[in-house]
Design a protein around this motif. Structure first.
Motif, PDB file in Angstrom:
ATOM      1  N   CYS A  49     -43.682 -96.679 100.782  1.00  0.00           N
ATOM      2  CA  CYS A  49     -42.570 -96.656  99.683  1.00  0.00           C
ATOM      3  C   CYS A  49     -42.024 -95.667  99.367  1.00  0.00           C
ATOM      4  O   CYS A  49     -42.779 -94.796  98.947  1.00  0.00           O
ATOM      5  CB  CYS A  49     -43.118 -97.500  98.480  1.00  0.00           C
ATOM      6  N   CYS A  50     -40.733 -95.583  99.284  1.00  0.00           N
ATOM      7  CA  CYS A  50     -39.898 -94.320  98.995  1.00  0.00           C
ATOM      8  C   CYS A  50     -39.304 -94.384  97.347  1.00  0.00           C
ATOM      9  O   CYS A  50     -38.856 -95.440  97.118  1.00  0.00           O
ATOM     10  CB  CYS A  50     -38.868 -93.871  99.964  1.00  0.00           C
ATOM     11  N   PHE A  51     -39.486 -93.446  96.886  1.00  0.00           N
ATOM     12  CA  PHE A  51     -38.862 -93.079  95.452  1.00  0.00           C
ATOM     13  C   PHE A  51     -37.766 -92.090  95.381  1.00  0.00           C
ATOM     14  O   PHE A  51     -37.904 -91.119  96.156  1.00  0.00           O
ATOM     15  CB  PHE A  51     -40.116 -92.880  94.545  1.00  0.00           C
ATOM     16  N   LEU A  52     -36.846 -92.497  94.780  1.00  0.00           N
ATOM     17  CA  LEU A  52     -35.660 -91.432  94.535  1.00  0.00           C
ATOM     18  C   LEU A  52     -35.712 -90.539  93.153  1.00  0.00           C
ATOM     19  O   LEU A  52     -35.986 -91.080  92.242  1.00  0.00           O
ATOM     20  CB  LEU A  52     -34.318 -92.281  94.358  1.00  0.00           C
ATOM     21  N   LEU A  53     -36.054 -89.317  93.594  1.00  0.00           N
ATOM     22  CA  LEU A  53     -36.263 -88.498  92.378  1.00  0.00           C
ATOM     23  C   LEU A  53     -34.983 -87.589  92.295  1.00  0.00           C
ATOM     24  O   LEU A  53     -34.546 -87.278  93.181  1.00  0.00           O
ATOM     25  CB  LEU A  53     -37.472 -87.667  92.630  1.00  0.00           C
ATOM     26  N   GLU A  54     -35.056 -86.991  91.082  1.00  0.00           N
ATOM     27  CA  GLU A  54     -34.116 -85.968  90.771  1.00  0.00           C
ATOM     28  C   GLU A  54     -34.906 -84.543  90.257  1.00  0.00           C
ATOM     29  O   GLU A  54     -35.798 -84.628  89.544  1.00  0.00           O
ATOM     30  CB  GLU A  54     -32.986 -86.159  89.659  1.00  0.00           C
ATOM     31  N   ALA A  55     -34.624 -83.247  90.770  1.00  0.00           N
ATOM     32  CA  ALA A  55     -35.220 -82.003  90.344  1.00  0.00           C
ATOM     33  C   ALA A  55     -34.131 -81.021  90.115  1.00  0.00           C
ATOM     34  O   ALA A  55     -33.172 -81.263  90.869  1.00  0.00           O
ATOM     35  CB  ALA A  55     -36.126 -81.632  91.312  1.00  0.00           C
ATOM     36  N   ASN A  56     -34.598 -80.020  89.456  1.00  0.00           N
ATOM     37  CA  ASN A  56     -33.635 -78.867  89.202  1.00  0.00           C
ATOM     38  C   ASN A  56     -33.770 -77.941  90.555  1.00  0.00           C
ATOM     39  O   ASN A  56     -34.906 -77.397  90.511  1.00  0.00           O
ATOM     40  CB  ASN A  56     -34.135 -78.154  87.941  1.00  0.00           C
ATOM     41  N   GLU A  57     -32.849 -77.709  91.046  1.00  0.00           N
ATOM     42  CA  GLU A  57     -32.769 -76.769  92.330  1.00  0.00           C
ATOM     43  C   GLU A  57     -33.172 -75.411  91.874  1.00  0.00           C
ATOM     44  O   GLU A  57     -33.644 -74.630  92.988  1.00  0.00           O
ATOM     45  CB  GLU A  57     -31.454 -77.011  93.357  1.00  0.00           C
ATOM     46  N   ASN A  58     -33.056 -74.793  90.480  1.00  0.00           N
ATOM     47  CA  ASN A  58     -33.524 -73.700  90.248  1.00  0.00           C
ATOM     48  C   ASN A  58     -34.995 -73.402  90.084  1.00  0.00           C
ATOM     49  O   ASN A  58     -35.519 -72.336  89.831  1.00  0.00           O
ATOM     50  CB  ASN A  58     -32.554 -73.006  89.169  1.00  0.00           C
ATOM     51  N   GLU A  59     -35.738 -74.658  90.019  1.00  0.00           N
ATOM     52  CA  GLU A  59     -36.925 -74.523  89.481  1.00  0.00           C
ATOM     53  C   GLU A  59     -37.712 -73.711  91.038  1.00  0.00           C
ATOM     54  O   GLU A  59     -37.404 -73.860  91.940  1.00  0.00           O
ATOM     55  CB  GLU A  59     -37.480 -75.928  89.441  1.00  0.00           C
ATOM     56  N   ILE A  60     -38.901 -72.979  90.629  1.00  0.00           N
ATOM     57  CA  ILE A  60     -39.320 -72.386  91.688  1.00  0.00           C
ATOM     58  C   ILE A  60     -40.249 -73.071  92.462  1.00  0.00           C
ATOM     59  O   ILE A  60     -40.930 -74.113  91.919  1.00  0.00           O
ATOM     60  CB  ILE A  60     -40.532 -71.343  91.042  1.00  0.00           C
TER      61      ILE A  60
END
Length: 193
Positions: free
Chosen positions: A132-143
């Motif tokens: 089961c796959c989930f769609l997530l968002e993240a900040n690409e500037n996070e380390i």
């Protein structure tokens, strides 16, 4: 809602998901240990399609066993809350701590074949991952950081190139499906920001 109900209520995106949904429910009804690796035939996993806030890139890891760029994810290991598993795996494999769920629950389902291999000096027989796959968002500037015992790279990749960068032919249609499904829901996702 328990995992069986989540899958029962899941609306398949295509024929692959329709077929896999039926098999997943059959596995849940047949096996008591489908959430653990004790089931040597099939067991549940949770994966992630992590996109940046601008919706132009996907975060992938270089998987040491499969020797390929891949999504993040891992085994349920007894946890029936697959979102919890997905978030935990994403943080462990990438170092990201600020992840936002964009989908209303499960974003994609698929049954993946896993060839036999050696992991931590132990032979693992061929089996199925009920994913089961989930769609997530993240900040690409996070380390970002790698998880050395599982991956040797973590990077943001142009979302259009995610399909071609993987070395696993069986994953190309899955990643293509996730991109298509993501694009078809783009307007709804933008409103969630």
């Amino acid at each position: 809602m328990n995992l069986k109900e989540q899958i029962e209520n899941y609306k398949p995106y295509n024929e692959q998901e329709k077929s896999d949904k039926e098999i997943m429910l059959n596995c849940i009804n047949t096996f008591k240990d489908v959430l653990t690796r004790e089931n040597k035939i099939c067991h549940f996993t949770a994966s992630n399609w992590i996109i940046n806030k601008e919706r132009t890139k996907v975060l992938m890891i270089y998987h040491n066993i499969y020797k390929s760029w891949a999504w993040t994810g891992g085994h349920a290991d007894g946890d029936s809350n697959l979102l919890h598993v997905a978030l935990k795996e994403a943080e462990e494999e990438t170092g990201l701590k600020n992840l936002k769920l964009l989908s209303d629950g499960i974003f994609g389902i698929q049954i993946l074949t896993v060839d036999s291999h050696i992991k931590r000096e132990k032979f693992i027989s061929s089996h199925l991952h009920l994913d089961c796959c989930f769609l997530l968002e993240a900040n690409e500037n996070e380390i970002l950081k790698i998880k050395e015992d599982e991956n040797s790279g973590v990077k943001w990749i142009d979302i259009e190139k995610a399909v071609e960068i993987t070395n696993e032919p069986k994953m190309k249609p899955i990643y293509r499906k996730l991109n298509e499904k993501y694009k078809s829901n783009f307007d709804k996702l933008i409103k969630k920001q």
